[in-house]
Each structure stands twice: as C-alpha cells, then as structure tokens.
Design an enzyme around this catalytic site. Structure first.
Site, mmCIF file in Angstrom:
data_model
loop_
_atom_site.group_PDB
_atom_site.id
_atom_site.type_symbol
_atom_site.label_atom_id
_atom_site.label_comp_id
_atom_site.label_asym_id
_atom_site.label_seq_id
_atom_site.Cartn_x
_atom_site.Cartn_y
_atom_site.Cartn_z
ATOM 1 C CE1 TYR A 1 -2.950 3.141 1.118
ATOM 2 C CE2 TYR A 1 -1.921 2.949 3.281
ATOM 3 C CZ TYR A 1 -2.718 3.645 2.387
ATOM 4 O OH TYR A 1 -3.281 4.825 2.776
ATOM 5 C CB ILE A 2 3.244 2.795 2.362
ATOM 6 C CG1 ILE A 2 2.109 2.992 3.390
ATOM 7 C CG2 ILE A 2 4.183 4.005 2.373
ATOM 8 C CD1 ILE A 2 2.557 3.101 4.828
ATOM 9 C CG ASN B 1 6.985 -11.633 0.516
ATOM 10 O OD1 ASN B 1 6.121 -10.762 0.438
ATOM 11 N ND2 ASN B 1 7.327 -12.203 1.655
ATOM 12 C CG LEU B 2 4.045 -10.370 -5.220
ATOM 13 C CD1 LEU B 2 3.643 -11.044 -6.537
ATOM 14 C CD2 LEU B 2 3.716 -8.877 -5.306
ATOM 15 N N GLY C 1 1.583 -7.441 -0.683
ATOM 16 C CA GLY C 1 1.585 -6.576 -1.860
ATOM 17 C C GLY C 1 0.919 -7.254 -3.051
ATOM 18 C CB ALA D 1 9.927 -5.673 2.964
ATOM 19 C CB ALA D 2 7.989 -4.179 8.129
ATOM 20 C CB SER E 1 6.191 2.877 13.123
ATOM 21 O OG SER E 1 4.968 2.992 13.794
ATOM 22 C CE1 TYR F 1 5.300 -2.253 12.377
ATOM 23 C CE2 TYR F 1 4.282 -0.659 13.859
ATOM 24 C CZ TYR F 1 4.824 -0.975 12.631
ATOM 25 O OH TYR F 1 4.899 -0.011 11.658
ATOM 26 C CE LYS G 1 8.369 -0.960 10.628
ATOM 27 N NZ LYS G 1 8.740 -0.903 9.222
HETATM 28 N N1 UFG Z 1 -10.175 1.710 15.567
HETATM 29 C C1 UFG Z 1 -11.500 1.485 15.840
HETATM 30 N N2 UFG Z 1 -12.141 0.513 15.131
HETATM 31 C C2 UFG Z 1 -11.516 -0.230 14.176
HETATM 32 C C3 UFG Z 1 -10.160 0.010 13.897
HETATM 33 C C4 UFG Z 1 -9.499 0.997 14.625
HETATM 34 O O1 UFG Z 1 -12.105 2.140 16.697
HETATM 35 O O2 UFG Z 1 -12.173 -1.124 13.599
HETATM 36 C C5 UFG Z 1 -9.469 2.774 16.311
HETATM 37 C C6 UFG Z 1 -8.278 2.263 17.086
HETATM 38 O O3 UFG Z 1 -8.665 1.764 18.346
HETATM 39 C C7 UFG Z 1 -7.420 3.536 17.161
HETATM 40 C C8 UFG Z 1 -7.725 4.252 15.837
HETATM 41 O O4 UFG Z 1 -8.971 3.699 15.381
HETATM 42 O O5 UFG Z 1 -7.843 4.332 18.207
HETATM 43 C C9 UFG Z 1 -6.685 4.023 14.776
HETATM 44 O O6 UFG Z 1 -6.425 2.629 14.721
HETATM 45 P P1 UFG Z 1 -5.579 1.942 13.574
HETATM 46 O O7 UFG Z 1 -5.596 0.477 13.820
HETATM 47 O O8 UFG Z 1 -6.036 2.420 12.240
HETATM 48 O O9 UFG Z 1 -4.123 2.553 13.766
HETATM 49 P P2 UFG Z 1 -3.170 2.604 15.043
HETATM 50 O O10 UFG Z 1 -3.208 4.002 15.582
HETATM 51 O O11 UFG Z 1 -3.451 1.515 16.001
HETATM 52 O O12 UFG Z 1 -1.762 2.271 14.390
HETATM 53 C C10 UFG Z 1 -1.331 2.856 13.159
HETATM 54 C C11 UFG Z 1 -0.550 1.817 12.352
HETATM 55 C C12 UFG Z 1 0.695 1.444 13.101
HETATM 56 C C13 UFG Z 1 1.486 2.713 13.421
HETATM 57 C C14 UFG Z 1 0.626 3.707 14.166
HETATM 58 C C15 UFG Z 1 1.396 4.997 14.361
HETATM 59 O O13 UFG Z 1 -1.352 0.673 12.110
HETATM 60 O O14 UFG Z 1 1.462 0.578 12.313
HETATM 61 O O15 UFG Z 1 -0.551 3.979 13.422
HETATM 62 O O16 UFG Z 1 0.620 6.028 14.864
HETATM 63 F F1 UFG Z 1 2.529 2.400 14.189
#
Ligand code: UFG
Length: 325
Positions: free
Chosen positions: A11-12, A32-33, A36, A73-74, A116, A140, A144
C-alpha cells in the site's frame, strides 16, 4: 537516481514508487507479494519477486547497482506482534539486517527506512517530537526501533547514511487516482469504515468511548500516503546531498478522533456506515499527534493532502472502483 524498494508492491510502497518515478528516477521493486500485489507495480518499474529473508536473491538484485534502498517490507499489525513475536523478529529484524548487510556489500549506502510512531509508545507529551523518549508499547514498535538502532551502528561502522521516517497513521490513496489496489485484510480504521460504506462489512466497532478526549474516542494523526511518498523522495535527496542521517516524524500535526472520522465518512460517502461502541482495544494510547517541525525544517516537507476530506474521498474512490468491477 536508481532506487530499490523492498516491499514496494504494498500500500505505501506503491505510492513511494510513483513519487520517485514521477520525477524520472529508475525504480526497482522487490516484494514477495505476501501482502503486496503484482498489479500495484507501476508500469516502467523493474519487478523482482522475492523474500527479504532470501539473502542470495537480495544480494543478486543489489549487485545490479543501486544508489538508494527504501525498506518498507515489514509486518505492521501491532496487536498480532504481541501474539506472534517470532513472526515479527524474523521478518522485520532479521530481514532488515540481511538487506542492510547486502546493501553495504554492494555499495548501496543510502537507506530510507519506513519506521513508525509506534517507536515512541505511550506519549509523555503532545505533540510528539523526535526528542520524545522511545519506549514501544508493542513488539512491532520495538522491531522498528531495533532496525533504526542497527542502522545507526551501520552508519557509524560502515559509513552508511540513513533516514528513518516515523510515520503516524498512514491513510488515503493516490490523489491522482493511479493506485487502485486494496490492501488484503485491512485492520486500520479508514479501510474498515470504507468496507462498511460499500457493504462489505456490517458495522464499524468504535474501540473505546471513555478515553480522556473531547468525545471519548481515540485521537490519531492521519497523514496522507501521497504526502508520505513525497517525504521519501525528500529524505533520499537529503541524506545523499548532506551525507548525514535523519530520524524524522511524518504527521499532519492534526488530531482526529475515531468518531469524527466515522462522521466525516458518512458525510462524504453519503452512506449510513453503522457503528457500534465497543470496549477499548488493548495497547491503544488515547492521543497521538506529531510535531513535524523537523521535517519542515530539514526536508522542506509539509503535509499537503492530509485534510480529512482528501483522506476519505481519495480512499472512497478506490473502494467504489473496486466494488463496481
Ligand atoms: N479503531 C476502531 N475501530 C476499528 C479500527 C481501529 O475504533 O475497527 C481505532 C483504534 O482503536 C485507534 C484508531 O482507530 O484508536 C486508529 O487505529 P488503527 O488500527 O487504524 O491505527 P493505530 O493508531 O493503532 O496504528 C497505526 C498503524 C501502526 C502505526 C501507528 C502509528 O497501524 O502501524 O498507526 O501512529 F505504528
């Protein structure tokens, strides 16, 4: 410039590939798809299907001669990393060490890491700048940080230059509509809202409504992926021109709550998007907002597309295009 993107079909990575190609750089994508998509690889980019744990293959591709490597790639699901740490140590840490070692061996001495905000952990103050202590809350985030620390050693011992880009919450799709590949099994908030809007999912769970925030839901700093992509180009130029390293936050410096995001998506899509208040998700900080002043100052970077409307409308277009097929 010749740039090799590890994880460049994700995606990114796809957006980063387009940003380099837009200004005429030669781009190779090694992927490695597993998450992706082959169809994400932009026309004109070289594609190498392979795993970062396959040292010989990584080495063979790097022997073709590259000016810079971008490493995306993580595995990135914070929750999963607490249950399956070995999956994350192997791919994220061991894989990175393989890439770094082979880069150095083949003279690719400029390294841009997709890092991150998860490296910071629970914030001690807001907005979070790069001087904020790093104390990851999940494995995770630790992986990083470990990669960043290894890059610092490779820099000290072998003269490699690196940029570690600490993304906040990546969201949105290419503002020019060139990227249409949806992430497989998304777990992030905006894709989940979109799945609901187009009928692929019944409702959005709102994880926690009793946080110490104005509406009780978590606040995040969402940064548009096109902005993130531009920062990779700026960071590559920066380390090559100045022969020095940089660790930098990439965020919009604006906090948006979960409820605000759901409401904005209802307004923009015109869909009901049913939601349900649910218990807190473990490990979620109440509020994460970046200070990106270092990126402004050193990279001349600002988030230009990270307003809520652009984040949601660019994503919605891609979901509509996929569901209309
Ligand atoms: N959330 C919901 N419902 C969902 C999904 C998420 O309420 O179905 C909430 C989560 O609890 C959180 C917010 O939406 O409060 C954002 O959640 P995400 O899962 O989208 O993202 P995160 O903030 O947990 O983490 C993301 C990336 C990480 C990165 C981080 C850095 O997934 O890899 O941002 O800020 F490290």
């Amino acid at each position: 410039m010749k740039v090799l993107l590890f994880g460049g079909a994700g995606y990114i990575g796809t957006h980063v590939a387009m940003a380099f190609m837009d200004r005429g750089d030669t781009v190779g994508i090694y992927d490695n798809l597993s998450t992706g998509l082959r169809s994400n690889v932009p026309e004109g980019a070289y594609f190498y299907e392979g795993d970062i744990l396959d040292r010989e293959h990584v080495s063979a591709v790097l022997s073709e001669g590259w000016d810079a490597a971008v490493h995306l790639a993580a595995f990135k699901a914070a929750g999963e990393s607490m249950i399956k740490p070995e999956k994350y140590s192997e791919n994220n840490i061991t894989g990175s060490l393989i890439i770094m070692t082979e880069c150095e061996k083949h003279g690719c001495m400029n390294f841009i890491l997709s890092s991150s905000a998860a490296t910071y952990g629970e914030p001690q103050y807001i907005p979070i700048d790069e001087n904020h202590p790093t104390n990851p809350e999940n494995y995770y985030g630790y992986t990083k940080l470990a990669i960043e620390q290894n890059l610092a050693w490779y820099s000290k011992l072998r003269g490699m230059h690196f940029a570690a880009l600490r993304y906040f919450n990546a969201a949105g799709y290419d503002t020019e509509g060139r990227m249409l590949g949806l992430e497989k099994n998304p777990a992030n908030l905006l894709p989940i809202i979109m799945e609901c809007a187009c009928g692929m999912r019944e409702k959005v769970g709102i994880f926690g409504t009793d946080y110490d925030t104005p509406d009780g839901t978590c606040i995040r700093d969402y940064v548009h992926v096109t902005d993130l992509a531009d920062a990779h180009v700026a960071a590559a130029d920066y380390i090559m021109k100045n022969s020095k390293n940089i660790i930098v936050n990439l965020g919009s410096e604006t906090g948006i709550s979960v409820r605000e995001m759901v409401e904005a998506a209802r307004r923009i899509t015109g869909k009901p998007i049913p939601s349900e208040d649910q218990p807190r998700r473990p490990g979620d900080p109440a509020r994460l907002v970046a200070s990106s002043s270092l990126a402004h100052k050193e990279l001349g970077w600002t988030a230009k597309h990270s307003d809520v409307d652009t984040l949601i409308s660019s994503t919605w277009k891609v979901y509509l295009a996929n569901t209309a097929r």
